[in-house]
Design an enzyme around this catalytic site. Structure first.
Site, PDB file in Angstrom:
ATOM      1  N   GLU A   1       5.122  19.800   3.774  1.00  0.00           N
ATOM      2  CA  GLU A   1       6.421  19.930   4.173  1.00  0.00           C
ATOM      3  C   GLU A   1       7.291  20.464   3.042  1.00  0.00           C
ATOM      4  O   GLU A   1       7.398  19.721   1.761  1.00  0.00           O
ATOM      5  CB  GLU A   1       7.196  18.534   4.580  1.00  0.00           C
TER       6      GLU A   1
ATOM      7  N   LYS B   1      11.368  11.585  12.121  1.00  0.00           N
ATOM      8  CA  LYS B   1      10.948  10.877  10.884  1.00  0.00           C
ATOM      9  C   LYS B   1      11.803   9.771  10.802  1.00  0.00           C
ATOM     10  O   LYS B   1      13.143   9.644  11.527  1.00  0.00           O
ATOM     11  CB  LYS B   1      11.953  11.862  10.070  1.00  0.00           C
TER      12      LYS B   1
ATOM     13  N   ARG C   1      15.086  22.022  -0.798  1.00  0.00           N
ATOM     14  CA  ARG C   1      16.068  21.668  -1.907  1.00  0.00           C
ATOM     15  C   ARG C   1      15.689  22.466  -2.987  1.00  0.00           C
ATOM     16  O   ARG C   1      16.617  22.673  -4.046  1.00  0.00           O
ATOM     17  CB  ARG C   1      15.392  20.398  -2.239  1.00  0.00           C
TER      18      ARG C   1
HETATM   19  C1  3PG Z   1      11.944  13.213   1.552  1.00  0.00           C
HETATM   20  O1  3PG Z   1      12.226  14.236   1.164  1.00  0.00           O
HETATM   21  O2  3PG Z   1      11.388  13.085   2.822  1.00  0.00           O
HETATM   22  C2  3PG Z   1      11.856  12.410   0.661  1.00  0.00           C
HETATM   23  O3  3PG Z   1      12.481  12.699  -0.449  1.00  0.00           O
HETATM   24  C3  3PG Z   1      10.386  11.842   0.086  1.00  0.00           C
HETATM   25  O4  3PG Z   1      10.459  10.641  -0.301  1.00  0.00           O
HETATM   26  P1  3PG Z   1       9.510  10.087  -1.448  1.00  0.00           P
HETATM   27  O5  3PG Z   1       9.926  11.095  -2.690  1.00  0.00           O
HETATM   28  O6  3PG Z   1       9.977   8.591  -1.759  1.00  0.00           O
HETATM   29  O7  3PG Z   1       8.081  10.093  -1.049  1.00  0.00           O
END
Ligand code: 3PG
Length: 215
Positions: free
Chosen positions: A42, A130, A46
Site C-alpha cells: 500500500e 480498514k 503522503r
Molecule cells: C497507515 O497509514 O495505515 C498507518 O500509518 C500505518 O500505521 P503504522 O505506522 O502504525 O503501522
C-alpha cells in the site's frame, strides 16, 4: 462478496504500508517485499510521487499487488488508477470517494471504526474495511465487539500493528489481513536495508502461517 484483490490480500495476510520519497528505490523495494513472501504494498499518497512509485512497482514486478493509500481526493483516485494501482485505501469513510472508486471499478477499503461508519459502508455494498488507527481505537477488543452485529464485515486493522501483536489480530476470524509500516520503516528504506525488509516480511508470513495452520 470478496473479489480477486481481496482474496489475494487475505491469502497474504499482511499489507506493508509504504511511504516512499525516493521513487528510484521502488523497484528494489518491490523485490525485497516479494522475496519475503509479501507480494503486496500500500503506497501512501503522503509522499509526493506516490503515483510514480506505484507505476514503478507494477512495471518491475507485474505479479505484485500494488495499492494506493491515504487517498483523500477524487484527483488522487484518478492518479492512482492511471498509475496502475489495483486497490485504494483511505483512512476514513468518505462516501463521495467510495462512490467514485466504485464507478471506476477499483476496490476501495475505507477506514471505519464506529457502528455508524460501518453501516454506511455496508449501504455502499462494502464488506471489507480498514480499521484505522487500530490500536488507538481499542484494537482487537473493539473489533471483537463490532463483529457481533457486523458478522459479515471483514476487517483490515492498521495502525500500531507489529510483530508482537500480529498473531492475536490474525487469529480473529473477522480479520482477513493486517496493515503496517513496521516492515518498511523510513530508516530501513533510507539506508537501503533490503535484507532486513525481506526478513521482516518473512517473519510476518511465518507468524500468519503459524496461526492459520495451528490456530
Ligand atoms: C497507515 O497509514 O495505515 C498507518 O500509518 C500505518 O500505521 P503504522 O505506522 O502504525 O503501522
Amino acid at each position: 462478496m470478496m473479489n480477486d484483490v481481496m482474496n489475494r490480500i487475505a491469502e497474504i495476510g499482511i499489507v506493508p504500508v509504504i511511504r516512499i520519497d525516493d521513487v528510484t528505490k521502488a523497484p528494489r523495494l518491490a523485490e525485497a517485499l516479494c522475496a519475503g513472501g509479501v507480494p503486496v504494498a500500500e503506497v501512501t499518497f503522503r509522499a509526493a510521487g506516490a503515483d510514480r512509485a506505484i507505476r514503478a512497482m507494477r512495471e518491475s514486478v507485474p505479479d505484485m499487488l500494488v495499492g494506493a493509500g491515504t487517498v483523500l481526493t477524487r484527483e488522487q483516485v484518478d492518479s492512482a488508477c492511471e498509475a496502475g494501482a489495483q486497490f485504494v485505501v483511505s483512512p476514513g469513510f468518505n462516501p463521495q470517494n467510495v462512490a467514485y472508486c466504485q464507478t471506476k471499478g477499483i476496490p476501495i477499503f475505507p477506514g471505519c471504526v464506529t457502528p455508524g461508519e460501518i453501516e454506511c459502508a455496508l449501504s455502499y455494498g462494502l464488506e471489507v474495511l480498514k480499521f484505522f488507527p487500530a490500536e488507538a481505537f481499542g484494537g482487537l477488543k473493539t473489533i471483537k465487539a463490532l463483529s457481533a452485529p457486523f458478522s459479515m464485515v471483514k476487517f483490515m486493522p492498521t495502525g500500531g500493528i507489529s510483530l508482537d501483536n500480529l498473531a492475536s489480530y490474525i487469529a480473529h476470524p473477522s480479520i482477513i489481513a493486517c496493515g503496517g509500516s513496521y516492515m518498511v520503516t523510513a530508516k530501513l528504506l533510507e539506508e537501503n536495508r533490503w535484507e532486513e525488509i525481506t526478513a521482516l516480511c518473512r517473519k510476518s508470513v511465518e507468524i500468519i502461517q503459524e496461526v492459520r495452520n495451528h490456530g
